[in-house]
Design a protein around this motif. Sequence first.
Motif, mmCIF file in Angstrom:
data_model
loop_
_atom_site.group_PDB
_atom_site.id
_atom_site.type_symbol
_atom_site.label_atom_id
_atom_site.label_comp_id
_atom_site.label_asym_id
_atom_site.label_seq_id
_atom_site.Cartn_x
_atom_site.Cartn_y
_atom_site.Cartn_z
ATOM 1 N N SER A 18 -131.952 -62.637 -19.529
ATOM 2 C CA SER A 18 -132.695 -62.301 -18.313
ATOM 3 C C SER A 18 -132.596 -60.817 -17.999
ATOM 4 O O SER A 18 -133.562 -60.194 -17.575
ATOM 5 N N MET A 21 -134.961 -58.961 -20.532
ATOM 6 C CA MET A 21 -136.399 -59.053 -20.241
ATOM 7 C C MET A 21 -136.728 -58.446 -18.884
ATOM 8 O O MET A 21 -137.731 -57.766 -18.721
ATOM 9 N N GLY A 22 -135.849 -58.670 -17.901
ATOM 10 C CA GLY A 22 -136.146 -58.180 -16.551
ATOM 11 C C GLY A 22 -136.181 -56.668 -16.486
ATOM 12 O O GLY A 22 -137.180 -56.069 -16.092
ATOM 13 N N LEU A 23 -135.093 -56.028 -16.912
ATOM 14 C CA LEU A 23 -135.067 -54.559 -16.856
ATOM 15 C C LEU A 23 -136.022 -53.970 -17.878
ATOM 16 O O LEU A 23 -136.650 -52.939 -17.629
ATOM 17 N N ALA A 25 -138.830 -54.911 -18.717
ATOM 18 C CA ALA A 25 -140.238 -54.989 -18.327
ATOM 19 C C ALA A 25 -140.655 -53.835 -17.428
ATOM 20 O O ALA A 25 -141.844 -53.579 -17.264
ATOM 21 N N ILE A 26 -139.674 -53.130 -16.853
ATOM 22 C CA ILE A 26 -140.035 -52.112 -15.856
ATOM 23 C C ILE A 26 -140.728 -50.926 -16.516
ATOM 24 O O ILE A 26 -141.819 -50.526 -16.123
ATOM 25 N N PRO A 28 -142.242 -50.181 -19.631
ATOM 26 C CA PRO A 28 -143.579 -50.270 -20.211
ATOM 27 C C PRO A 28 -144.661 -50.404 -19.147
ATOM 28 O O PRO A 28 -145.716 -49.780 -19.244
ATOM 29 N N ALA A 29 -144.392 -51.214 -18.115
ATOM 30 C CA ALA A 29 -145.433 -51.444 -17.118
ATOM 31 C C ALA A 29 -145.752 -50.162 -16.359
ATOM 32 O O ALA A 29 -146.917 -49.833 -16.135
ATOM 33 N N GLY A 68 -141.415 -53.224 -24.404
ATOM 34 C CA GLY A 68 -141.453 -54.508 -23.691
ATOM 35 C C GLY A 68 -141.348 -55.665 -24.659
ATOM 36 O O GLY A 68 -140.688 -56.666 -24.389
ATOM 37 N N LEU A 72 -138.610 -58.665 -25.119
ATOM 38 C CA LEU A 72 -138.981 -60.079 -25.224
ATOM 39 C C LEU A 72 -138.328 -60.715 -26.444
ATOM 40 O O LEU A 72 -137.776 -61.818 -26.374
ATOM 41 N N ALA A 75 -134.695 -61.185 -25.838
ATOM 42 C CA ALA A 75 -134.481 -62.293 -24.906
ATOM 43 C C ALA A 75 -134.651 -63.634 -25.623
ATOM 44 O O ALA A 75 -133.839 -64.552 -25.448
#
Lengths: 82, 324
Positions: A18, A21-23, A25-26, A28-29, A68, A72, A75
């Motif tokens: 988690s 994937m959580g951190l 994702a910040i 790239p977005a 990202g 994934l 994860a």
Amino acid sequence: MAIEGADIVKAAAFLGASISMGLGAIGPAVGEGMVAAKTCEAIGKNPREAGLLTRTMLVGQAVTESTGIYSLVIALLLLFVV
Amino acid sequence: MASDIQTWVRVAAFVGGGIAMGVGAIGAAVGEGYSAACANSAISRNPKSAGEIFKAMLVGQAIAESAAIFALVIAMLLLFSKFPTDSYVMVAVLLSAGICMGLGAIGSGIGSGFPTGAACIGISRQPGIGKRLTTNMLIGSAVCQTPSIFSMVVSFILLFTDFSQQPLLPTFAALVGAGLSAGLGSIGPSLGGGLVAQAGCEGIARQPTRSTALTNIMLLGQAVSQTTAVYGLLISFILLFKGVPDSPAIAPAAALLAAGICMGFAAIGPGIGEGYVGQKAVDAMARNEDVTAVITRTMLVGQAVTESTGIYGMVIALVLIFVV
């Protein structure tokens, strides 16, 4: 009730997945947002190059997406493989 | 043992209340400070419109304040309510309610400051259109408040639902996860919505005759940037209401907590990134009205790609809840 080692290891793998994937994702977005933002700005200035700019945007975003996807993959590895 | 639970429930209530108000105060203060800074620079540019600018600043600041007021309400409830003391699950309920509301208020306060500042500067440039700018500012700031309202809803559900009969370990993790998912998930979308609303106000100041078209495209951009907050709320509701089987093992509980952490953090980036896209798209449309169609398309494509990591986060969260 004795806490088993395997149980703790599994719990750590879930938490690790988690966090990955959580951190992960910040960045790239935010980066992809910047790419698309500048593309909109550029098309506004020079609408005739819209096709070229959109293509460049998508390629740039695809490269930005890579970290990202690394998150994934890590994860999913933590959840299902290790 | 009974008094032991009572002690920890009170500790959790006080710590939760402190977190709710302390963290929840950050956003509103930054947003209101930004508004006032912009208002001052606007007044120095055009002192004759000082009254109108001052009015817009106060209205905008009042909206930015609302997220902090939600946090204050939750903190007061935590400090002064009588909570049942029959289970340690209550500790998770109170901590999670405080964390959720505190984190949820950060983004909305800052985000609402952006359109207010832009509206003040806009009035100094075009003193005649104060009403139209204020209307657009209010619409934009209201959308920025929605993620903090999601957090408040989750906090209220936590405080007013009876979780005490549920098994301790998995429920404890699920409730903390639910608070983190909704709370962290609110930060990015409301900041992003604020960026879009800022560009909306700037654009209307530049092209007052096209205010309807600009407000529409602003709302579209804001709506897309809110999506990850909705994912956060969704995961939070699943964690709250799924009902978890009792088990002494740590791993199933860790999976639920992890789902909340994953969705919460993963929602931050897409919200901010989609906000950037919407900001520049509205800006480009205000400068050049011929490009509306192609810019709208580019904006939506760009935002869709930006959304992808948020969706990865949701997938991993759902896998953690339902599969592993």
